[in-house]
Scaffold this active site. Structure first.
Site, short mmCIF file in Angstrom:
data_model
loop_
_atom_site.label_atom_id
_atom_site.label_comp_id
_atom_site.label_asym_id
_atom_site.label_seq_id
_atom_site.Cartn_x
_atom_site.Cartn_y
_atom_site.Cartn_z
CG MET A 125 -17.69 -8.27 -34.10
SD MET A 125 -16.72 -7.28 -32.95
CE MET A 125 -15.68 -6.41 -34.11
CG HIS A 144 -14.30 -1.38 -26.27
ND1 HIS A 144 -14.58 -1.74 -27.58
CD2 HIS A 144 -13.23 -0.55 -26.32
CE1 HIS A 144 -13.73 -1.13 -28.38
NE2 HIS A 144 -12.89 -0.41 -27.65
C1 GRF Z 1 -13.48 -9.27 -26.31
O1 GRF Z 1 -12.14 -8.91 -26.25
C2 GRF Z 1 -14.38 -8.09 -26.06
O2 GRF Z 1 -13.78 -7.10 -25.31
C3 GRF Z 1 -14.64 -7.56 -27.45
O3 GRF Z 1 -14.67 -8.70 -28.26
C4 GRF Z 1 -13.86 -9.72 -27.72
C5 GRF Z 1 -14.66 -10.99 -27.72
O4 GRF Z 1 -13.86 -12.09 -27.39
N1 GRF Z 1 -15.84 -6.78 -27.47
P1 GRF Z 1 -14.52 -13.50 -27.09
O5 GRF Z 1 -15.32 -13.91 -28.31
O6 GRF Z 1 -15.37 -13.37 -25.86
O7 GRF Z 1 -13.37 -14.43 -26.87
#
Ligand code: GRF
Length: 193
Positions: A91, A110
């Site tokens: 993030m 994304h």
């Molecule tokens: C995913 O939905 C991705 O698209 C976004 O963040 C989320 C991460 O999910 N960038 P995870 O931690 O891999 O379950």
């Protein structure tokens, strides 16, 4: 020879798991040599430790600025011969230190059809707009927020009856298939160069 990759993640790590499973199955010819997280309590850290992947967990606040913590992360990557950086729910915007060291080698996933709904809570943004079709985008990372060149996209239908959790589940099911496939196709293209 397998390609050395680092995964950067701040959250649950379901995409990290999908990448690891694809490596185990041999559908992704990569070796995840490092997991980087900026959140000390992120569930992804335990997932990486269980799989004996080296983890680097850092607190951005203990560095003077982004360039300083990215210099440290770059050293961690270089020490493990990392060739690709895969963002999976990381993030933070990537700064010039990493972008210059890994040109066209940093990839993000994304949960929307970019350029629609960049930034935080893409799924909530799509639901608020009552879109009927949304999806997943894999793109190269540049210095903007989800603005880099698009590599692959997959669309899916949603309905007004779907709860946010249901939409998230649909999106993540697509992500877990698409991301390892796209990474593998990038590795093959690069090897052919
Ligand atoms: C995913 O939905 C991705 O698209 C976004 O963040 C989320 C991460 O999910 N960038 P995870 O931690 O891999 O379950």
């Amino acid at each position: 020879m397998s390609n050395k990759i680092a995964v950067f993640a701040s959250g649950t790590g379901s995409n990290f798991d999908a990448i690891m499973e694809a490596c185990d199955k041999g559908t992704l010819n990569a070796d995840v040599t490092l997991l980087v997280s900026d959140k000390i309590n992120a569930a992804v850290i335990e997932k990486a430790q269980k799989r004996n992947v080296d983890t680097v967990v850092f607190n951005p606040k203990s560095f003077e600025n982004k360039a300083e913590f990215e210099k440290a992360l770059l050293a961690d990557c270089q020490a493990r011969d990392v060739e690709w950086i895969i963002l999976a729910g990381y993030m933070r915007l990537i700064g010039s230190t990493l972008l210059e060291a890994y040109p066209k080698r940093i990839i993000n996933i994304h949960p929307s059809l970019l350029p629609a709904f960049p930034g935080k809570d893409a799924i909530g943004q799509a639901i608020d707009k009552k879109v009927k079709v949304t999806g997943v985008t894999v793109h190269f990372v540049d210095d903007g927020m989800d603005t880099g060149p698009i590599i692959a996209q997959e669309a899916l239908s949603i309905s007004e009856e779907d709860t946010k959790d249901e939409v998230r589940r649909k999106i993540q099911a697509v992500e877990h298939q698409l991301y390892p496939q796209v990474i593998q196709s990038l590795l093959i293209k690069e090897e052919a160069k």
